[in-house]
Structures are given as C-alpha cells and as structure tokens.
Design a protein around this motif. Structure first.
Motif, PDB file in Angstrom:
ATOM      1  N   ASP A   8       7.887  -3.033  12.005  1.00 22.68           N
ATOM      2  CA  ASP A   8       8.098  -4.463  12.217  1.00 22.68           C
ATOM      3  C   ASP A   8       9.214  -5.029  11.337  1.00 22.68           C
ATOM      4  O   ASP A   8       9.690  -4.358  10.414  1.00 22.68           O
ATOM      5  CB  ASP A   8       6.793  -5.253  12.011  1.00 22.68           C
ATOM      6  N   HIS A  48      -5.240  -6.727  10.934  1.00 17.87           N
ATOM      7  CA  HIS A  48      -4.014  -6.558  11.727  1.00 17.87           C
ATOM      8  C   HIS A  48      -3.384  -5.181  11.495  1.00 17.87           C
ATOM      9  O   HIS A  48      -3.547  -4.564  10.451  1.00 17.87           O
ATOM     10  CB  HIS A  48      -3.019  -7.706  11.508  1.00 17.87           C
ATOM     11  N   LYS A  83      -9.586  -4.990   1.167  1.00 16.60           N
ATOM     12  CA  LYS A  83      -9.512  -4.398   2.511  1.00 16.60           C
ATOM     13  C   LYS A  83     -10.867  -3.893   3.004  1.00 16.60           C
ATOM     14  O   LYS A  83     -10.976  -3.371   4.110  1.00 16.60           O
ATOM     15  CB  LYS A  83      -8.519  -3.220   2.502  1.00 16.60           C
ATOM     16  N   THR A  95       0.808  -1.232   0.000  1.00 17.08           N
ATOM     17  CA  THR A  95       0.000   0.000   0.000  1.00 17.08           C
ATOM     18  C   THR A  95       0.843   1.286   0.000  1.00 17.08           C
ATOM     19  O   THR A  95       0.573   2.187  -0.799  1.00 17.08           O
ATOM     20  CB  THR A  95      -1.002  -0.014   1.175  1.00 17.08           C
TER      21      THR A  95
HETATM   22  C1  F6R Z   1       3.912  -3.745   7.368  1.00 17.71           C
HETATM   23  C2  F6R Z   1       2.748  -3.851   8.221  1.00 17.71           C
HETATM   24  C3  F6R Z   1       1.529  -4.623   7.802  1.00 17.71           C
HETATM   25  C4  F6R Z   1       0.923  -4.096   6.504  1.00 17.71           C
HETATM   26  C5  F6R Z   1      -0.362  -4.837   6.150  1.00 17.71           C
HETATM   27  C6  F6R Z   1      -0.899  -4.411   4.801  1.00 17.71           C
HETATM   28  O1  F6R Z   1       4.925  -2.992   7.991  1.00 17.71           O
HETATM   29  O2  F6R Z   1       2.774  -3.314   9.276  1.00 17.71           O
HETATM   30  O3  F6R Z   1       0.576  -4.550   8.821  1.00 17.71           O
HETATM   31  O4  F6R Z   1       0.665  -2.736   6.629  1.00 17.71           O
HETATM   32  O5  F6R Z   1      -0.143  -6.221   6.134  1.00 17.71           O
HETATM   33  O6  F6R Z   1      -0.041  -4.827   3.806  1.00 17.71           O
HETATM   34  P1  F6R Z   1      -0.286  -4.439   2.278  1.00 17.71           P
HETATM   35  O7  F6R Z   1      -0.114  -2.965   2.190  1.00 17.71           O
HETATM   36  O8  F6R Z   1       0.776  -5.185   1.525  1.00 17.71           O
HETATM   37  O9  F6R Z   1      -1.676  -4.870   1.951  1.00 17.71           O
END
Ligand code: F6R
Length: 254
Positions: A67, A138, A202, A39
């Motif tokens: 993380d 999460h 999402k 994202t």
């Molecule tokens: C990464 C993190 C994760 C992502 C989440 C969405 O540092 O903290 O919580 O933000 O998994 O990931 P995408 O953007 O790839 O859908």
C-alpha cells in the motif's frame, strides 16, 4: 494455517527473517510482497544482516508493496516509498527496477491500480507475502467492511486513521485521506502468506483472526481460507487466544 507463538518480538522477527531468507535461497527470482509499519522493522534489519554477513542475494528478487498514501511524494518521510528504501531497499542489492510500490502521486489512480495488478501477474504472482495486522483487524489498508474479494484500488482512510496519522505530519494539509492498497483478493492469490504480529495491542485482532468467524468486519480473518498461511506472533499478541496452548506457547498451562 500454521500458527507459531514465539516468546518475544526479537525471536518472532528472527523466525520471520529465516522464512524470508529460506524463500530467497530456494528461489533467487522470488517475488516477495512487503508490508510497512512498526512490526516488520526488526525483520527488515535482520534481512539486511543476512545480506551483509551471509551474502543473501536479492539481486533477482522482485518486490511488491501492499500500500501507499495518495498525495504523498515518494521522498516524503511518511510515505511508504521512503519507509521501504530507508528500512530495507537502500541496504540490500535489490534491483530498483524490480521494486514496485503503489504510486501515491499517480494522475490516473484507477489506471495505475489496474497496471499494478497486471505487473503482479506478469511477474508470475507473489511467492511470499509479508503482512502485518491492524488493531482493528485490517490487512494492508483494507479496513473493516472491505470486500473479501477486492483488488488493488483507492480506499478512503477511516476518520480514526486520519486522526492517528496527524501526529506524524508538520503540515495538517499533508495528512492523507486516501490510500492505494492491494485488495484482499489480490493478497489471497499469493502462494504463501506470512503474517507477523506483536504486542498486547494486537491480541484481540489476533483472536478474531485465528478463532473468530471469517468476516469482512475483520479482513485479516481471510487468512483462515488460505492454504499456506503462516502466522507468527509473540506471546503478548497471543494473550486473548482460547487455544494458545494448542499453538505451542512456551509457558506452563494455568
Ligand atoms: C502496512 C500495512 C498495515 C500494517 C498494520 C500494522 O503496509 O499494510 O496493514 O501492517 O497497520 O501496523 P504496525 O505494524 O505499525 O502495527
């Protein structure tokens, strides 16, 4: 909680980049929390463009990432170290000694996590924390069921996450089973939260986050309790919202 529904991923990224750039202009010594994942990739490209074309100065900025996988060396192409340097830090003038990313190869992880928390405190706390959200709600690696008061610590990845990740690894033994993650309590201490989400994948998590009850089973719902949380989502991520018109979505009401 300020919610903005913006037409497309591109426009959503531009809006998020504006907010980060404004923060850095206003306070050149800002402490910014960064997220990885797909994202914020365009957001990071736009920040690089701001730096190249309009001289946005990151030289006094301090960074803390949310993380990192345990057991992956920083040079591994699936590590979040690698991601951050490839997608942002190598292309701006951030001072490497001001960059903090959890260390997945730390010998004593508990000690490292306590040190990470101390570093955030010593930096004066996080001014602006960028966040993504998982399809299961999460935040960082705080999966459903994580304590809403948690601090930086080691977490076991869910079986599903381990399986999903396997496709990125040549060697199945390298698929991480653990991660270090800032806790929900740590994230909540940031002065401002900026959560970005895009795509229909999402939509349910966004609905639970904005319109559901606050619960550890959807850790992102905690943003409802933050005084300065700013949620920027594209139209596709807003499709399950009951109150999407209230959030200013740019389409006629049916
Ligand atoms: C990464 C993190 C994760 C992502 C989440 C969405 O540092 O903290 O919580 O933000 O998994 O990931 P995408 O953007 O790839 O859908």
């Amino acid at each position: 909680m300020l919610v903005e529904v913006i037409d497309t991923y591109e426009l959503m990224s531009q809006r998020a980049a504006e907010i980060v750039a404004e923060q850095v202009h206003r306070k050149p010594t800002s402490v910014i929390g960064f997220a990885t994942g797909s994202t914020p990739k365009r957001l990071y490209e736009l920040l690089i463009q701001e730096h190249d074309e309009r001289g946005l100065d990151f030289s006094k900025v301090t960074t803390f990432n949310l993380d990192e996988y345990v057991g992956l060396p920083p040079k591994h192409d699936q590590s979040y170290h690698y991601y951050m340097w490839e997608n942002l830090f190598n292309h701006i003038d951030v001072n490497p000694s001001n960059v903090h990313i959890p260390h997945g190869m730390a010998d004593d992880i508990d000690h490292f996590c306590a040190w990470y928390e101390e570093q955030i405190e010593a930096a004066g706390g996080i001014d602006l924390q960028i966040l993504g959200i998982g399809a299961n709600g999460h935040l960082a690696f705080n999966e459903p069921g994580s304590s809403l008061g948690s601090r930086t610590r080691i977490k076991t990845l869910t079986e599903k996450t381990v399986k999903d990740n396997a496709r990125f690894f040549d060697d199945p033994d390298m698929v991480p089973e653990y991660a270090i993650t800032m806790g929900i309590g740590t994230i909540m201490e940031a002065d401002r939260l900026l959560l970005v989400a895009s795509g229909e994948r999402k939509a349910q998590a966004i609905r639970n986050t904005l319109e559901g009850p606050v619960t550890a089973m959807c850790p992102a719902t905690i943003v409802q309790l933050h005084q300065h949380s700013h949620i920027i989502i594209d139209k596709d991520a807003a499709t399950a919202l009951d109150y999407r018109h209230h959030h200013g979505i740019a389409e006629p009401k049916e």
